[in-house]
Write an enzyme that holds these catalytic residues in place. Structure first.
Site, mmCIF file in Angstrom:
data_model
loop_
_atom_site.group_PDB
_atom_site.id
_atom_site.type_symbol
_atom_site.label_atom_id
_atom_site.label_comp_id
_atom_site.label_asym_id
_atom_site.label_seq_id
_atom_site.Cartn_x
_atom_site.Cartn_y
_atom_site.Cartn_z
ATOM 1 N N ASP A 271 5.999 23.875 -68.882
ATOM 2 C CA ASP A 271 6.886 22.779 -68.309
ATOM 3 C C ASP A 271 7.178 22.021 -69.533
ATOM 4 O O ASP A 271 6.298 21.941 -70.462
ATOM 5 C CB ASP A 271 5.915 22.068 -67.438
ATOM 6 C CG ASP A 271 6.678 20.712 -66.520
ATOM 7 O OD1 ASP A 271 7.780 20.878 -66.109
ATOM 8 O OD2 ASP A 271 6.085 19.858 -66.235
ATOM 9 N N THR A 272 8.289 21.250 -69.414
ATOM 10 C CA THR A 272 8.901 20.628 -70.482
ATOM 11 C C THR A 272 9.224 19.292 -70.225
ATOM 12 O O THR A 272 9.792 18.969 -69.189
ATOM 13 C CB THR A 272 9.913 21.450 -70.921
ATOM 14 O OG1 THR A 272 9.590 22.893 -71.641
ATOM 15 C CG2 THR A 272 10.666 20.758 -72.423
ATOM 16 N N TYR B 110 19.122 18.112 -71.567
ATOM 17 C CA TYR B 110 19.304 16.799 -72.354
ATOM 18 C C TYR B 110 20.000 17.516 -73.704
ATOM 19 O O TYR B 110 20.060 16.539 -74.560
ATOM 20 C CB TYR B 110 18.119 16.036 -72.664
ATOM 21 C CG TYR B 110 17.286 15.441 -71.327
ATOM 22 C CD1 TYR B 110 18.061 14.293 -70.851
ATOM 23 C CD2 TYR B 110 16.556 16.122 -70.469
ATOM 24 C CE1 TYR B 110 17.454 13.537 -69.742
ATOM 25 C CE2 TYR B 110 16.043 15.784 -69.403
ATOM 26 C CZ TYR B 110 16.691 14.302 -69.297
ATOM 27 O OH TYR B 110 16.298 13.683 -67.960
ATOM 28 N N ASP B 111 20.247 18.668 -73.905
ATOM 29 C CA ASP B 111 20.562 19.275 -75.290
ATOM 30 C C ASP B 111 21.778 18.346 -76.011
ATOM 31 O O ASP B 111 21.746 18.265 -77.127
ATOM 32 C CB ASP B 111 21.232 20.690 -75.054
ATOM 33 C CG ASP B 111 19.869 21.416 -74.880
ATOM 34 O OD1 ASP B 111 18.899 21.281 -75.212
ATOM 35 O OD2 ASP B 111 20.098 22.679 -74.769
ATOM 36 N N HIS C 287 10.803 23.367 -78.965
ATOM 37 C CA HIS C 287 9.765 23.216 -78.492
ATOM 38 C C HIS C 287 8.982 24.295 -77.703
ATOM 39 O O HIS C 287 7.928 24.925 -77.727
ATOM 40 C CB HIS C 287 9.794 21.729 -77.540
ATOM 41 C CG HIS C 287 11.244 22.172 -76.515
ATOM 42 N ND1 HIS C 287 12.351 22.014 -77.107
ATOM 43 C CD2 HIS C 287 11.437 22.130 -75.482
ATOM 44 C CE1 HIS C 287 13.119 22.193 -76.311
ATOM 45 N NE2 HIS C 287 12.727 22.183 -75.087
ATOM 46 N N ARG C 288 10.007 25.073 -76.796
ATOM 47 C CA ARG C 288 9.459 26.174 -75.951
ATOM 48 C C ARG C 288 9.172 27.260 -77.038
ATOM 49 O O ARG C 288 8.347 27.946 -77.129
ATOM 50 C CB ARG C 288 10.562 26.666 -75.154
ATOM 51 C CG ARG C 288 10.021 27.306 -74.054
ATOM 52 C CD ARG C 288 11.022 27.561 -72.926
ATOM 53 N NE ARG C 288 12.400 27.055 -73.119
ATOM 54 C CZ ARG C 288 12.805 25.895 -72.824
ATOM 55 N NH1 ARG C 288 12.314 25.034 -72.063
ATOM 56 N NH2 ARG C 288 14.142 25.362 -73.330
ATOM 57 N N HIS D 191 17.083 32.931 -69.279
ATOM 58 C CA HIS D 191 17.072 32.716 -70.608
ATOM 59 C C HIS D 191 15.891 32.488 -71.214
ATOM 60 O O HIS D 191 15.384 33.086 -72.349
ATOM 61 C CB HIS D 191 17.582 31.215 -70.712
ATOM 62 C CG HIS D 191 17.631 30.591 -72.260
ATOM 63 N ND1 HIS D 191 18.556 31.067 -73.090
ATOM 64 C CD2 HIS D 191 16.721 29.835 -72.344
ATOM 65 C CE1 HIS D 191 18.383 30.247 -74.420
ATOM 66 N NE2 HIS D 191 17.253 29.362 -73.770
ATOM 67 N N ASN E 176 14.173 31.551 -64.780
ATOM 68 C CA ASN E 176 14.958 31.201 -65.791
ATOM 69 C C ASN E 176 15.250 32.471 -66.709
ATOM 70 O O ASN E 176 14.458 32.839 -67.544
ATOM 71 C CB ASN E 176 14.478 29.906 -66.552
ATOM 72 C CG ASN E 176 15.613 29.730 -67.510
ATOM 73 O OD1 ASN E 176 16.255 30.339 -68.128
ATOM 74 N ND2 ASN E 176 15.639 28.377 -67.862
HETATM 75 P P1 IMP Z 1 11.593 22.578 -67.114
HETATM 76 O O1 IMP Z 1 10.494 22.077 -66.276
HETATM 77 O O2 IMP Z 1 10.729 23.194 -68.364
HETATM 78 O O3 IMP Z 1 12.671 23.435 -66.420
HETATM 79 O O4 IMP Z 1 12.148 21.269 -67.721
HETATM 80 C C1 IMP Z 1 12.330 20.127 -67.106
HETATM 81 C C2 IMP Z 1 13.636 19.440 -67.671
HETATM 82 O O5 IMP Z 1 13.490 19.184 -68.781
HETATM 83 C C3 IMP Z 1 14.919 20.290 -67.411
HETATM 84 O O6 IMP Z 1 15.219 20.075 -66.157
HETATM 85 C C4 IMP Z 1 15.657 19.799 -68.359
HETATM 86 O O7 IMP Z 1 16.433 18.690 -68.042
HETATM 87 C C5 IMP Z 1 14.857 19.351 -69.358
HETATM 88 N N1 IMP Z 1 14.505 20.395 -70.574
HETATM 89 C C6 IMP Z 1 13.621 21.337 -70.646
HETATM 90 N N2 IMP Z 1 13.736 22.095 -71.874
HETATM 91 C C7 IMP Z 1 15.145 21.605 -72.431
HETATM 92 C C8 IMP Z 1 15.811 22.129 -73.557
HETATM 93 O O8 IMP Z 1 15.206 23.207 -74.023
HETATM 94 N N3 IMP Z 1 16.863 21.394 -73.652
HETATM 95 C C9 IMP Z 1 17.459 20.267 -72.830
HETATM 96 N N4 IMP Z 1 16.642 19.763 -71.747
HETATM 97 C C10 IMP Z 1 15.482 20.527 -71.484
#
Ligand code: IMP
Length: 501
Positions: A375-376, A461-462, A487-488, A318, A316
């Site tokens: 992971d988020t 989900y922004d 959060h990140r 970004h 990613n």
């Molecule tokens: P990831 O594994 O960090 O890419 O996050 C898993 C999912 O969480 C993503 O596919 C998004 O749907 C959601 N997500 C993660 N970070 C964000 C954010 O900063 N804004 C909105 N949705 C997020």
């Protein structure tokens, strides 16, 4: 104690040699270069030019220029470089002053020792200058001036000192043209430049000769049946000896080859020792360009400190840019693409931390790099922390695709319909595998889920998440604001704090 005494003795002898060298230098300048108006390089060259143009004595402008350069050098390069330079500059200033007073006539004119043989003066002056500088440099001394500039430039740029000095000298000598062209005409002024460059070349070659004379080394390959006695004898005499295994190809028999590297001046002695033991030994002796290591020269090559590499297990862009910006240039951050990793990383854990760790461990195991992965998840209170670790795949169970943000948000809004508590938080876990450590950093941003999408920026989900303290969703706030509070960003900041420390 013994070593300390030896160090002190070496230092003291350095200072004595530098003093002798500078006396020779000042003699060359005063007796040959100044009276015949020959400009060589360096700050002495500039000082001579000033003298020819204005009559201000060489040592005065030499001292002033060096004092300015030294103040700069102390600030930039540090005291250690400067101590011997200050000594050199001070001594040369005094020598130049005293010698001129000793040899000038009543009108303050310096004598023309070699009559009208200006070229002879060039040769003699340059020879003395070269010998002096050779001795001086061999004893870690310096006459200041362009050496200081070179040391300063060298601190910032990977240019060799030689290149910097040569460039400066060329500029200085060439500008002597402008000093002489007015009074003496073009031909004479050009002659002065030619003399200047000739002097520079002669002194440069002499300097090299003096510096390298003691450094010239030879390598012996000794083939003898008495190799062991020869090796032992040479060892006893203080030479480093290596015995190699070889095969004489004609007879196909094992032979030992004694290899010795020594200073050239010791070569006659070595031959003598060999001959005493085996007059029929087969010996080859070759010049070696350089010898580095114990007993010889230190390796001067600079090694650029490689930046430690860390892989961020993502493609990613970004996220990568965000992290690279915060970490700065202390680490080289590589993406999965940079390391040629094209597989989908495993994310089968039931927690964010577990997934992040799984991804980082995969990279460490199969690619060997220190690495971190994130992971988020979006956690809604009324849904018991859902969608959480399943945020990316929330709508999958209902037939939606992976990472289908529209479907995910639709499902989320539907599940929250009629719920009073719409509070939610984004939570990021970053797992770092660095050297032998495993660490997890967490970042949380709290807020709530609004009832319909707003804004067009960001991702995931922004459009439905409104952080506490704001009246706009992440998708409306835009990346500048989001990157500061997200959060990140918070988890990355903790990671960076650890790495930078
Ligand atoms: P990831 O594994 O960090 O890419 O996050 C898993 C999912 O969480 C993503 O596919 C998004 O749907 C959601 N997500 C993660 N970070 C964000 C954010 O900063 N804004 C909105 N949705 C997020």
């Amino acid at each position: 104690m013994k070593q300390r005494l030896k160090l002190i003795a070496d230092e003291a002898s350095d200072y004595i040699y530098i003093a002798i060298a500078l006396l020779i230098y000042a003699t060359g300048v005063t007796l040959f270069l100044l009276p015949y108006e020959i400009t060589t390089g360096g700050v002495t060259g500039i000082a001579s030019l000033i003298f020819f143009a204005t009559g201000i004595e060489v040592q005065i402008s030499y001292l002033i220029m060096n004092a300015i350069l030294l103040v700069l050098a102390i600030k930039i390069v540090g005291w250690r470089f400067c101590v011997k330079t200050i000594y050199g500059v001070g001594l040369l200033t005094i020598y130049l002053w005293v010698l001129q007073r000793m040899v000038e006539d009543d009108n303050g004119q310096l004598p023309h020792l070699v009559g009208d043989q200006a070229f002879m003066a060039v040769v003699l002056g340059a020879l003395l200058e070269g010998i002096a500088l050779g001795i001086c440099f061999s004893h870690n001394g310096s006459t200041g001036g362009t050496d200081i500039i070179a040391a300063i430039v060298n601190k910032y740029k990977e240019v060799s000192l030689g290149t910097v000095l040569m460039l400066l000298d060329c500029i200085i000598i060439s500008s002597s043209y402008f000093v002489f062209v007015g009074d003496e005409g073009t031909t004479k002024a050009l002659e002065k430049i030619v003399f200047g460059f000739t002097a520079l070349i002669i002194s440069g070659m002499t300097l090299d000769f003096v510096v390298n004379r003691n450094r010239q080394s030879v390598q012996f390959m000794i083939f003898s049946r008495n190799y062991s006695r020869i090796a032992t004898m040479l060892n006893k005499q203080g030479f480093g000896v290596t015995v190699l295994d070889g095969t004489g190809w004609y007879t196909r028999t094992e032979r030992k080859v004694v290899v010795v590297v020594a200073r050239k001046r010791q070569s006659v002695n070595i031959l003598r020792y060999i001959k005493i033991i085996d007059p029929y030994a087969f010996v080859s002796m070759g010049n070696v360009q350089g010898v580095y290591g114990e007993g010889f020269d230190p390796m001067k090559a600079k090694i650029k400190k490689a930046k430690p590499t860390l892989v961020f297990a993502t493609n990613n862009q970004h996220k990568l840019e965000e992290v690279r910006k915060i970490i700065g240039d202390k680490f080289e951050i590589r993406s999965l693409e940079d390391i040629g990793c094209k597989v989908e990383l495993p994310e089968t854990s039931d927690s964010l931390e577990g997934n992040a760790l799984q991804k980082a461990q995969y990279i460490k195991k199969y690619y060997g790099f220190d690495c971190f992965a994130d992971d988020t998840g979006l956690e809604c209170a009324a849904l018991g922390g859902e969608p959480g670790v399943r945020s990316a795949r929330y709508a999958c169970e209902d037939g939606g695709a992976d990472h289908d943000s529209e479907a995910n948000m639709k499902k989320l809004l539907k599940n929250l319909e009629g719920k009073e508590d719409r509070s939610a938080q984004f939570r990021t876990a970053i797992a770092l595998l660095y050297k032998d450590e495993t660490l997890v950093f967490e970042g949380i941003v709290k807020g709530h889920i609004i009832s319909e999408k707003k804004g067009s920026e960001g991702f995931g989900y922004d459009p439905v998440f409104m952080p506490d303290g704001y009246n706009e969703t992440f998708a409306e706030l835009g990346s500048d604001v989001k990157n500061k509070i997200s959060h990140r960003a918070q988890a990355v900041a903790k990671l960076c704090e650890f790495l930078i420390k």
